[in-house]
Design an enzyme around this catalytic site. Sequence first.
Site, mmCIF file in Angstrom:
data_model
loop_
_atom_site.group_PDB
_atom_site.id
_atom_site.type_symbol
_atom_site.label_atom_id
_atom_site.label_comp_id
_atom_site.label_asym_id
_atom_site.label_seq_id
_atom_site.Cartn_x
_atom_site.Cartn_y
_atom_site.Cartn_z
ATOM 1 N NE ARG A 173 -2.657 1.030 3.472
ATOM 2 C CZ ARG A 173 -3.426 0.863 4.563
ATOM 3 N NH1 ARG A 173 -4.704 0.531 4.424
ATOM 4 N NH2 ARG A 173 -2.926 1.001 5.763
ATOM 5 C CE LYS A 225 -2.344 4.535 6.640
ATOM 6 N NZ LYS A 225 -3.202 5.455 7.385
ATOM 7 C CD GLU A 280 -12.094 6.291 5.779
ATOM 8 O OE1 GLU A 280 -11.596 5.197 6.054
ATOM 9 O OE2 GLU A 280 -11.606 7.074 4.940
#
Length: 288
Positions: free
Chosen positions: A50, A149, A182
């Site tokens: 990721r 991210k 979220e």
Amino acid sequence: MKVYLNGRFVERSKAVLSVFDHGLLYGDGVFEGIRSYDGRIFKLAEHISRLYESAHTIMLKIPMSRAELADTVKQTVRTNKLRDAYIRLVVTRGEGDLGLDPRKCARPSVFVIADRIELYPKQLYAEGLTLVTVATQRNVPEALNPQIKSLNYLNNILAKLEAINAGFDEAILLSASGYVTEATGENLFIVRDRQLLTPPPYIGVLRGITRATVMGLAARQRLTVREELLTRHDLYNAEECFLTGTAAEIVPVVKIDGREIGAGKPGPVTKRLQQAFHRLTKTEGIRY
Ligand code: PXG
């Protein structure tokens, strides 16, 4: 504590970057939060992948191979003699001049911190969280994709501040059209009729590694697992609700916007998934 920084292990007080680093000046960089349990790093390959995906999208070339980076992570935890650790892996654009042009940054900075984990109070897992939906909307993927991210977490921090100001520990962010996305650093699930439901990534949620793990565990417990658009109404009328994340693991949610969820205490499906998750963390990770 020893921190890995650009090829060397240095004391915490010596682990410093330039004020001209674009990670600081512009939030231009990417990160991962990883955990180790009893001497094993959980889902290391997934976190490394990721990180490389986030870096690829922002055209940041990580100056080492995946294998080298994985080894560095292991070495950092070993050097600090930690068996249960919280690991922060960060790659920034590096030092440049003022002006956001990334081409002015000669080489990325890579650092790895391994620290003790600060577990949330046990009480929180036993009694469950009370959440609030906030006015700050989740970043739209068309503007800043939550799959990256990045070091730009102000969207999440603004939501967190709203929750704190309202007297709650954690926020639920909605999409521009009002669907549930979220929490500020956790994915969200509900349970309804033996089904486990969670918002789809395209609405603007990070594809969490704990989220994927929990979806796998649920399937093995013969729950139907589906990604589905959820409204606040769906949350209020769920049988159970919980959050998932590397730091939080699986946390029950018992109240949202003043509405009790299910029986108002952590439910049986949540508890069974917590047990299965803890078993997995103790057996599955990469030894170091
Ligand atoms: N959503 C967001 C926006 C996140 O940042 C998660 C969901 C959960 O993903 P994982 O892969 O961890 O299951 C995250 C993860 C921190 C911290 O220090 C934040 C995250 C992870 C680790 C630490 O606040 N975010």
